[in-house]
Design a protein around this motif. Structure first.
Motif, mmCIF file in Angstrom:
data_model
loop_
_atom_site.group_PDB
_atom_site.id
_atom_site.type_symbol
_atom_site.label_atom_id
_atom_site.label_comp_id
_atom_site.label_asym_id
_atom_site.label_seq_id
_atom_site.Cartn_x
_atom_site.Cartn_y
_atom_site.Cartn_z
ATOM 1 N N LEU A 173 0.839 -1.196 0.000
ATOM 2 C CA LEU A 173 0.000 0.000 0.000
ATOM 3 C C LEU A 173 0.871 1.242 0.000
ATOM 4 O O LEU A 173 1.972 1.253 0.569
ATOM 5 C CB LEU A 173 -0.911 0.003 1.225
ATOM 6 N N ALA A 174 0.381 2.306 -0.625
ATOM 7 C CA ALA A 174 1.091 3.575 -0.672
ATOM 8 C C ALA A 174 0.067 4.705 -0.667
ATOM 9 O O ALA A 174 -1.116 4.497 -0.973
ATOM 10 C CB ALA A 174 1.989 3.659 -1.905
ATOM 11 N N MET A 194 -2.593 2.692 8.099
ATOM 12 C CA MET A 194 -1.503 2.082 8.852
ATOM 13 C C MET A 194 -2.034 1.287 10.047
ATOM 14 O O MET A 194 -1.526 0.199 10.346
ATOM 15 C CB MET A 194 -0.527 3.173 9.315
ATOM 16 N N HIS A 195 -3.036 1.826 10.719
ATOM 17 C CA HIS A 195 -3.587 1.141 11.892
ATOM 18 C C HIS A 195 -4.337 -0.129 11.482
ATOM 19 O O HIS A 195 -4.190 -1.189 12.126
ATOM 20 C CB HIS A 195 -4.515 2.092 12.649
ATOM 21 N N ARG A 196 -5.123 -0.052 10.401
ATOM 22 C CA ARG A 196 -5.914 -1.206 9.959
ATOM 23 C C ARG A 196 -5.024 -2.329 9.438
ATOM 24 O O ARG A 196 -5.249 -3.508 9.721
ATOM 25 C CB ARG A 196 -6.893 -0.762 8.872
ATOM 26 N N GLU A 197 -3.997 -1.973 8.669
ATOM 27 C CA GLU A 197 -3.122 -2.980 8.060
ATOM 28 C C GLU A 197 -1.928 -3.329 8.948
ATOM 29 O O GLU A 197 -1.081 -4.124 8.542
ATOM 30 C CB GLU A 197 -2.628 -2.478 6.705
ATOM 31 N N LYS A 198 -1.833 -2.674 10.114
ATOM 32 C CA LYS A 198 -0.731 -2.902 11.047
ATOM 33 C C LYS A 198 0.621 -2.650 10.391
ATOM 34 O O LYS A 198 1.553 -3.456 10.475
ATOM 35 C CB LYS A 198 -0.794 -4.325 11.618
ATOM 36 N N LEU A 199 0.709 -1.498 9.720
ATOM 37 C CA LEU A 199 1.934 -1.110 9.030
ATOM 38 C C LEU A 199 2.748 -0.147 9.886
ATOM 39 O O LEU A 199 2.193 0.652 10.640
ATOM 40 C CB LEU A 199 1.599 -0.436 7.692
ATOM 41 N N SER A 213 3.054 8.813 -10.951
ATOM 42 C CA SER A 213 3.800 7.801 -11.708
ATOM 43 C C SER A 213 4.369 6.704 -10.821
ATOM 44 O O SER A 213 5.207 5.934 -11.272
ATOM 45 C CB SER A 213 4.941 8.467 -12.495
ATOM 46 N N ARG A 214 3.954 6.678 -9.551
ATOM 47 C CA ARG A 214 4.419 5.703 -8.566
ATOM 48 C C ARG A 214 5.898 5.841 -8.255
ATOM 49 O O ARG A 214 6.570 4.877 -7.883
ATOM 50 C CB ARG A 214 4.102 4.258 -8.980
ATOM 51 N N ARG A 215 6.433 7.029 -8.395
ATOM 52 C CA ARG A 215 7.799 7.306 -7.970
ATOM 53 C C ARG A 215 7.765 7.824 -6.533
ATOM 54 O O ARG A 215 6.947 8.657 -6.186
ATOM 55 C CB ARG A 215 8.470 8.311 -8.898
ATOM 56 N N ILE A 216 8.679 7.331 -5.724
ATOM 57 C CA ILE A 216 8.669 7.660 -4.296
ATOM 58 C C ILE A 216 9.142 9.089 -4.080
ATOM 59 O O ILE A 216 10.196 9.498 -4.576
ATOM 60 C CB ILE A 216 9.562 6.680 -3.518
ATOM 61 N N ILE A 217 8.374 9.847 -3.315
ATOM 62 C CA ILE A 217 8.749 11.219 -2.972
ATOM 63 C C ILE A 217 8.933 11.385 -1.464
ATOM 64 O O ILE A 217 9.391 12.429 -1.002
ATOM 65 C CB ILE A 217 7.699 12.230 -3.478
ATOM 66 N N GLY A 218 8.574 10.371 -0.689
ATOM 67 C CA GLY A 218 8.716 10.446 0.758
ATOM 68 C C GLY A 218 8.245 9.165 1.408
ATOM 69 O O GLY A 218 7.831 8.216 0.730
ATOM 70 N N ILE A 219 8.292 9.139 2.730
ATOM 71 C CA ILE A 219 7.811 7.982 3.480
ATOM 72 C C ILE A 219 7.264 8.473 4.823
ATOM 73 O O ILE A 219 7.761 9.450 5.386
ATOM 74 C CB ILE A 219 8.933 6.939 3.690
ATOM 75 N N VAL A 220 6.207 7.810 5.289
ATOM 76 C CA VAL A 220 5.568 8.177 6.547
ATOM 77 C C VAL A 220 5.666 7.006 7.508
ATOM 78 O O VAL A 220 5.278 5.882 7.179
ATOM 79 C CB VAL A 220 4.088 8.557 6.328
ATOM 80 N N LEU A 248 7.935 2.493 -7.580
ATOM 81 C CA LEU A 248 7.811 1.601 -6.436
ATOM 82 C C LEU A 248 7.258 0.242 -6.863
ATOM 83 O O LEU A 248 6.212 0.157 -7.505
ATOM 84 C CB LEU A 248 6.881 2.234 -5.393
ATOM 85 N N VAL A 249 7.954 -0.825 -6.494
ATOM 86 C CA VAL A 249 7.504 -2.178 -6.831
ATOM 87 C C VAL A 249 7.407 -3.083 -5.609
ATOM 88 O O VAL A 249 6.855 -4.178 -5.690
ATOM 89 C CB VAL A 249 8.431 -2.839 -7.877
ATOM 90 N N GLY A 250 7.926 -2.648 -4.461
ATOM 91 C CA GLY A 250 7.853 -3.505 -3.286
ATOM 92 C C GLY A 250 8.560 -2.893 -2.094
ATOM 93 O O GLY A 250 9.016 -1.750 -2.128
ATOM 94 N N MET A 251 8.627 -3.683 -1.028
ATOM 95 C CA MET A 251 9.252 -3.251 0.214
ATOM 96 C C MET A 251 9.949 -4.440 0.848
ATOM 97 O O MET A 251 9.440 -5.563 0.824
ATOM 98 C CB MET A 251 8.198 -2.694 1.170
ATOM 99 N N VAL A 252 11.143 -4.209 1.378
ATOM 100 C CA VAL A 252 11.866 -5.246 2.110
ATOM 101 C C VAL A 252 11.929 -4.831 3.571
ATOM 102 O O VAL A 252 12.375 -3.729 3.889
ATOM 103 C CB VAL A 252 13.290 -5.448 1.559
ATOM 104 N N TYR A 253 11.472 -5.729 4.448
ATOM 105 C CA TYR A 253 11.513 -5.499 5.881
ATOM 106 C C TYR A 253 12.650 -6.318 6.491
ATOM 107 O O TYR A 253 13.221 -7.210 5.854
ATOM 108 C CB TYR A 253 10.180 -5.879 6.524
#
Length: 391
Positions: free
Chosen positions: A246-247, A261-266, A275-282, A362-367
């Motif tokens: 999700l973004a 974030m609360h519902r998905e426990k993120l 264009s799905r290019r990352i400009i920041g993160i919360v 953006l195509v994914g996330m690594v935790y």
């Protein structure tokens, strides 16, 4: 027999081109400035040794010989000794020997060794007699002092502000000194090799090695990274990332982002453009950093008031994700090896790294859990394997 020896500097073609342009530019500016301040033709415009100084400062700027004090002290002290020898010793052969020997001794004692300084010491002796007699010690100020001042300013501007190099080097070392030398461990490999260990090893060498503890740390880290990649195989970030994450966008309301974030426990939400290019993160921290609780308030009340949408036209608090997001964002390509994740998730304490494709979308996330699982699986697969170097 190979007639062409190994390249003395490990520079790419682009790096060599930039170094050439830098040397050309600094000498041109230095000559122009000297022309503006030269009051008589008896004053030389440039000192020939500045050409050698330019090579050191713009090709090997991380060298201890290229730092400000060696440049300033080495050139000026050598010029003083050269003028003194030119005036006190009539025989040019002995004067030259005294000038070079004396300047090298002075530079070593004053910890400002700069090889071109020895050439500056020879200049008053090898030039015509009127130079030493007419100018005297003013030669130290003009042209040597002026040349050094312009050279240093240009070196800082070009190396630090245009090319992004850590110059002068003492800016990095001063920050390192504030750390405990026993805890200043080389990142990533965790081999218990501290900066103090490397400094002692360099001090114990019987000859000078033009490398700093920082350079040695980077070299050791690169060696272990390459060994790790060879040992684990070609496992990329794209192989272990979580897809379809999700973004939110810049204009997404703060309350909506929090509900997601609360519902998905993120723990984090990337902020993207159309264009799905990352400009920041919360992250959770970005919501809490704007909240100040007074004595007559509770945190839940203050937090609900913060994320709640303001019904009025004017507001005194952030209303959209773009106002609270963190930027810039550290991200990796889906083709990056998982070894590139280790210093980010361990040494820099990031909890997640966004993954992008070759168009920076953006195509994914690594935790952290994804990396730990990948490392555990690689250990299982390689158990009993005897590592052999490649042919």
């Amino acid at each position: 027999m190979n007639l062409i020896p190994a390249d003395p500097v490990n520079l790419s073609l682009k790096g060599k081109f930039i170094s050439v342009i830098s040397c050309f530019t600094v000498i041109l500016v230095m000559a122009w400035v000297s022309q503006q301040f030269t009051l008589s033709t008896a004053y030389p415009m440039l000192v020939a040794s500045m050409g050698a100084s330019a090579v050191i400062l713009f090709i090997i700027p991380s060298s201890p010989l290229a730092q400000p004090w060696p440049l300033i002290g080495g050139q000026l002290v050598s010029a003083v000794i050269g003028v003194a020898c030119a005036q006190l010793v009539s025989d040019k052969a002995f004067a030259s020997a005294y000038a070079v020997g004396g300047s090298v001794l002075a530079m070593l004692l004053l910890r400002c060794l700069h090889p071109p300084g020895a050439a500056s010491a020879l200049t008053p002796i090898m030039a015509s007699d009127p130079l030493a007699g007419t100018l005297g010690y003013s030669f130290v100020v003009m042209p040597v002092g002026l040349n050094v001042a312009v050279m240093l300013i240009m070196a800082i501007v070009i190396n630090r502000w245009l090319l992004g190099y850590n110059y002068p080097l003492f800016l990095q070392q001063s920050g390192t000194k504030n750390m405990s030398q026993e805890t200043a461990i080389i990142p990533f490999q965790r081999t218990d090799i501290s900066c103090h260990d490397m400094e002692q090893a360099l001090d114990n060498m019987d000859r000078f090695i033009d490398v700093t503890p920082g350079d040695l740390s980077k070299l050791l880290t690169d060696v272990q990274t390459r060994r790790f990649k060879r040992h684990t195989g070609n496992i990329t970030c794209g192989d272990i990332m979580i897809k379809n994450i999700l973004a939110v966008e810049y204009g997404t309301e703060v309350e909506e982002a929090w509900k997601i974030m609360h519902r998905e426990k993120l723990k984090a939400l990337p902020v993207i453009d159309k264009s799905r290019r990352i400009i920041g993160i919360v992250t959770w921290h970005d919501f809490f950093k704007f909240i100040t609780v007074n004595s007559n308030e509770t945190f839940p009340e203050k937090f609900r008031a913060f994320i709640r949408r303001t019904p009025n036209i004017s507001t005194d608090k952030p209303e959209s994700v773009g106002h609270i997001m963190a930027m810039p964002v550290t991200m990796l390509s889906e083709n990056s090896h998982i070894a590139d994740l280790i210093p980010l998730l361990s040494d820099k304490s990031y909890r997640q790294i966004p993954i992008v494709n070759n168009q920076n979308r953006l195509v994914g996330m690594v935790y952290q859990a994804n990396l730990i699982a990948a490392l555990a699986n690689s250990q299982v697969l390689n158990r009993g394997h005897v590592e052999e170097p490649p042919n």
